[in-house]
Design a protein around this motif. Structure first.
Motif, PDB file in Angstrom:
ATOM      1  N   GLY A   1       1.970  14.970  -8.071  1.00 48.33           N
ATOM      2  CA  GLY A   1       2.479  16.203  -7.462  1.00 48.33           C
ATOM      3  C   GLY A   1       1.696  16.460  -6.177  1.00 48.33           C
ATOM      4  N   TRP A   2       1.250  17.691  -5.956  1.00 50.22           N
ATOM      5  CA  TRP A   2       0.400  17.974  -4.796  1.00 50.22           C
ATOM      6  C   TRP A   2      -0.947  17.307  -5.019  1.00 50.22           C
ATOM      7  CZ3 TRP A   2       1.992  19.729  -0.322  1.00 50.22           C
ATOM      8  CH2 TRP A   2       3.105  20.569  -0.249  1.00 50.22           C
ATOM      9  N   ALA A   3      -1.369  16.443  -4.093  1.00 44.19           N
ATOM     10  CA  ALA A   3      -2.626  15.717  -4.273  1.00 44.19           C
ATOM     11  C   ALA A   3      -3.285  15.452  -2.931  1.00 44.19           C
ATOM     12  CB  ALA A   3      -2.372  14.392  -4.981  1.00 44.19           C
ATOM     13  N   GLY A   4      -4.602  15.502  -2.942  1.00 41.11           N
ATOM     14  CA  GLY A   4      -5.385  15.144  -1.774  1.00 41.11           C
ATOM     15  C   GLY A   4      -5.776  13.674  -1.838  1.00 41.11           C
ATOM     16  N   GLU A   5      -6.449  13.227  -0.791  1.00 38.36           N
ATOM     17  CA  GLU A   5      -6.840  11.816  -0.732  1.00 38.36           C
ATOM     18  C   GLU A   5      -7.720  11.423  -1.904  1.00 38.36           C
ATOM     19  OE1 GLU A   5      -8.409  10.584   3.037  1.00 38.36           O
ATOM     20  OE2 GLU A   5      -6.711  11.404   4.141  1.00 38.36           O
ATOM     21  N   ARG A   6      -8.632  12.297  -2.308  1.00 39.39           N
ATOM     22  CA  ARG A   6      -9.530  11.975  -3.429  1.00 39.39           C
ATOM     23  C   ARG A   6      -8.757  11.709  -4.716  1.00 39.39           C
ATOM     24  NH1 ARG A   6     -14.669  15.985  -3.550  1.00 39.39           N
ATOM     25  NH2 ARG A   6     -16.101  14.323  -2.936  1.00 39.39           N
ATOM     26  N   GLU A   7      -7.806  12.603  -5.008  1.00 33.86           N
ATOM     27  CA  GLU A   7      -7.017  12.440  -6.232  1.00 33.86           C
ATOM     28  C   GLU A   7      -6.177  11.171  -6.181  1.00 33.86           C
ATOM     29  OE1 GLU A   7      -6.923  15.329  -4.443  1.00 33.86           O
ATOM     30  OE2 GLU A   7      -8.066  16.645  -5.760  1.00 33.86           O
ATOM     31  N   ILE A   8      -5.634  10.862  -5.003  1.00 38.25           N
ATOM     32  CA  ILE A   8      -4.829   9.650  -4.850  1.00 38.25           C
ATOM     33  C   ILE A   8      -5.690   8.415  -5.083  1.00 38.25           C
ATOM     34  CG2 ILE A   8      -3.472   8.265  -3.240  1.00 38.25           C
ATOM     35  CD1 ILE A   8      -2.635  10.982  -1.930  1.00 38.25           C
ATOM     36  N   VAL A   9      -6.885   8.392  -4.490  1.00 36.68           N
ATOM     37  CA  VAL A   9      -7.794   7.254  -4.665  1.00 36.68           C
ATOM     38  C   VAL A   9      -8.179   7.116  -6.135  1.00 36.68           C
ATOM     39  CG1 VAL A   9     -10.125   6.413  -4.159  1.00 36.68           C
ATOM     40  CG2 VAL A   9      -8.683   7.266  -2.310  1.00 36.68           C
ATOM     41  N   ARG A  10      -8.458   8.224  -6.806  1.00 43.19           N
ATOM     42  CA  ARG A  10      -8.830   8.178  -8.220  1.00 43.19           C
ATOM     43  C   ARG A  10      -7.683   7.610  -9.055  1.00 43.19           C
ATOM     44  NH1 ARG A  10      -9.633  13.509  -9.568  1.00 43.19           N
ATOM     45  NH2 ARG A  10     -11.511  13.448  -8.304  1.00 43.19           N
ATOM     46  N   TRP A  11      -6.441   8.047  -8.789  1.00 40.43           N
ATOM     47  CA  TRP A  11      -5.294   7.541  -9.527  1.00 40.43           C
ATOM     48  C   TRP A  11      -5.114   6.045  -9.282  1.00 40.43           C
ATOM     49  CZ3 TRP A  11      -0.745   4.983  -9.071  1.00 40.43           C
ATOM     50  CH2 TRP A  11       0.144   5.082 -10.139  1.00 40.43           C
ATOM     51  N   LEU A  12      -5.240   5.635  -8.033  1.00 34.50           N
ATOM     52  CA  LEU A  12      -5.099   4.214  -7.701  1.00 34.50           C
ATOM     53  C   LEU A  12      -6.170   3.379  -8.394  1.00 34.50           C
ATOM     54  CD1 LEU A  12      -4.247   4.491  -3.908  1.00 34.50           C
ATOM     55  CD2 LEU A  12      -2.702   3.801  -5.740  1.00 34.50           C
ATOM     56  N   ASP A  13      -7.409   3.885  -8.426  1.00 35.74           N
ATOM     57  CA  ASP A  13      -8.484   3.166  -9.125  1.00 35.74           C
ATOM     58  C   ASP A  13      -8.161   3.007 -10.605  1.00 35.74           C
ATOM     59  OD1 ASP A  13      -9.947   2.820  -6.814  1.00 35.74           O
ATOM     60  OD2 ASP A  13     -11.298   4.505  -7.188  1.00 35.74           O
ATOM     61  N   GLU A  14      -7.657   4.076 -11.220  1.00 38.69           N
ATOM     62  CA  GLU A  14      -7.314   4.010 -12.641  1.00 38.69           C
ATOM     63  C   GLU A  14      -6.146   3.059 -12.891  1.00 38.69           C
ATOM     64  OE1 GLU A  14      -6.650   8.034 -13.882  1.00 38.69           O
ATOM     65  OE2 GLU A  14      -8.767   8.568 -13.665  1.00 38.69           O
ATOM     66  N   ALA A  15      -5.269   2.916 -11.904  1.00 33.46           N
ATOM     67  CA  ALA A  15      -4.135   2.006 -12.030  1.00 33.46           C
ATOM     68  C   ALA A  15      -4.521   0.562 -11.713  1.00 33.46           C
ATOM     69  CB  ALA A  15      -2.996   2.445 -11.108  1.00 33.46           C
ATOM     70  N   GLY A  16      -5.767   0.369 -11.264  1.00 31.33           N
ATOM     71  CA  GLY A  16      -6.243  -0.982 -10.975  1.00 31.33           C
ATOM     72  C   GLY A  16      -5.963  -1.445  -9.564  1.00 31.33           C
ATOM     73  N   GLU A  17      -5.597  -0.535  -8.678  1.00 31.18           N
ATOM     74  CA  GLU A  17      -5.303  -0.882  -7.289  1.00 31.18           C
ATOM     75  C   GLU A  17      -6.362  -0.257  -6.392  1.00 31.18           C
ATOM     76  OE1 GLU A  17      -3.519  -2.711  -4.190  1.00 31.18           O
ATOM     77  OE2 GLU A  17      -3.025  -2.956  -6.299  1.00 31.18           O
TER      78      GLU A  17
ATOM     79  N   ALA B   1       0.828  -1.208   0.000  1.00 32.25           N
ATOM     80  CA  ALA B   1       0.000   0.000   0.000  1.00 32.25           C
ATOM     81  C   ALA B   1       0.864   1.261   0.000  1.00 32.25           C
ATOM     82  CB  ALA B   1      -0.945  -0.004   1.196  1.00 32.25           C
ATOM     83  N   LYS B   2       1.928   1.276   0.799  1.00 34.74           N
ATOM     84  CA  LYS B   2       2.793   2.457   0.849  1.00 34.74           C
ATOM     85  C   LYS B   2       3.444   2.712  -0.505  1.00 34.74           C
ATOM     86  CE  LYS B   2       5.669   1.723   4.158  1.00 34.74           C
ATOM     87  NZ  LYS B   2       6.620   1.744   5.269  1.00 34.74           N
ATOM     88  N   GLY B   3       3.856   1.665  -1.170  1.00 36.79           N
ATOM     89  CA  GLY B   3       4.470   1.802  -2.489  1.00 36.79           C
ATOM     90  C   GLY B   3       3.508   2.378  -3.508  1.00 36.79           C
ATOM     91  N   TRP B   4       2.274   1.896  -3.488  1.00 35.62           N
ATOM     92  CA  TRP B   4       1.260   2.410  -4.407  1.00 35.62           C
ATOM     93  C   TRP B   4       0.954   3.879  -4.133  1.00 35.62           C
ATOM     94  CZ3 TRP B   4      -0.055   0.670  -8.891  1.00 35.62           C
ATOM     95  CH2 TRP B   4       0.018  -0.682  -9.175  1.00 35.62           C
ATOM     96  N   VAL B   5       0.813   4.221  -2.858  1.00 34.77           N
ATOM     97  CA  VAL B   5       0.494   5.606  -2.496  1.00 34.77           C
ATOM     98  C   VAL B   5       1.651   6.525  -2.877  1.00 34.77           C
ATOM     99  CG1 VAL B   5       0.037   7.172  -0.558  1.00 34.77           C
ATOM    100  CG2 VAL B   5      -1.144   4.974  -0.692  1.00 34.77           C
ATOM    101  N   LEU B   6       2.867   6.112  -2.623  1.00 34.74           N
ATOM    102  CA  LEU B   6       4.037   6.916  -2.976  1.00 34.74           C
ATOM    103  C   LEU B   6       4.121   7.118  -4.485  1.00 34.74           C
ATOM    104  CD1 LEU B   6       6.440   8.384  -1.739  1.00 34.74           C
ATOM    105  CD2 LEU B   6       7.745   6.280  -1.954  1.00 34.74           C
ATOM    106  N   THR B   7       3.863   6.077  -5.243  1.00 34.22           N
ATOM    107  CA  THR B   7       3.865   6.196  -6.702  1.00 34.22           C
ATOM    108  C   THR B   7       2.789   7.165  -7.170  1.00 34.22           C
ATOM    109  OG1 THR B   7       4.685   3.935  -6.919  1.00 34.22           O
ATOM    110  CG2 THR B   7       3.637   4.903  -8.862  1.00 34.22           C
ATOM    111  N   ALA B   8       1.602   7.070  -6.594  1.00 36.84           N
ATOM    112  CA  ALA B   8       0.509   7.971  -6.971  1.00 36.84           C
ATOM    113  C   ALA B   8       0.871   9.417  -6.687  1.00 36.84           C
ATOM    114  CB  ALA B   8      -0.767   7.588  -6.222  1.00 36.84           C
ATOM    115  N   VAL B   9       1.427   9.675  -5.516  1.00 31.53           N
ATOM    116  CA  VAL B   9       1.782  11.050  -5.147  1.00 31.53           C
ATOM    117  C   VAL B   9       2.905  11.571  -6.052  1.00 31.53           C
ATOM    118  CG1 VAL B   9       2.723  12.501  -3.304  1.00 31.53           C
ATOM    119  CG2 VAL B   9       0.966  10.819  -2.783  1.00 31.53           C
ATOM    120  N   GLU B  10       3.854  10.727  -6.399  1.00 35.13           N
ATOM    121  CA  GLU B  10       4.924  11.138  -7.320  1.00 35.13           C
ATOM    122  C   GLU B  10       4.350  11.558  -8.666  1.00 35.13           C
ATOM    123  OE1 GLU B  10       7.479   7.736  -7.475  1.00 35.13           O
ATOM    124  OE2 GLU B  10       8.702   8.439  -5.806  1.00 35.13           O
ATOM    125  N   LYS B  11       3.386  10.803  -9.162  1.00 35.44           N
ATOM    126  CA  LYS B  11       2.791  11.092 -10.467  1.00 35.44           C
ATOM    127  C   LYS B  11       1.912  12.340 -10.433  1.00 35.44           C
ATOM    128  CE  LYS B  11       4.345   7.386 -12.478  1.00 35.44           C
ATOM    129  NZ  LYS B  11       5.387   7.404 -13.464  1.00 35.44           N
TER     130      LYS B  11
END
Length: 76
Positions: free
Chosen positions: A15-31, A3-13
């Motif tokens: 930039g500045w992001a809130g929880e909603r944006e992180i969840v949306r990115w993770l959903d699009e990545a299939g996680e 989970a930490k690896g996925w979250v770190l990757t999402a935040v890297e991609k």
């Protein structure tokens, strides 16, 4: 990847992001992570110094090693 690896990757991609944006990115990545898993991962990454937080936004922490090495080299 955990989970930490996925979250770190999402935040890297993102930039500045809130929880909603992180969840949306993770959903699009299939996680899929629950809110609780996301908050635990964010808290752990903050504690490790890998993320910075400003209000409700997160970003990858800026590396401090190069700056401290430069300061030590030219310190008077």
């Amino acid at each position: 990847m955990d989970a930490k690896g996925w979250v770190l990757t999402a935040v890297e991609k993102l930039g500045w992001a809130g929880e909603r944006e992180i969840v949306r990115w993770l959903d699009e990545a299939g996680e899929e992570l629950s809110r609780q898993e996301l908050q635990k991962a964010l808290a752990a990454l903050l504690a490790e110094g890998k993320l910075e937080q400003k209000g409700e936004l997160y970003r990858r922490a800026t590396p401090k090693g190069a700056r401290s090495a430069f300061d030590a080299l030219f310190e008077e």
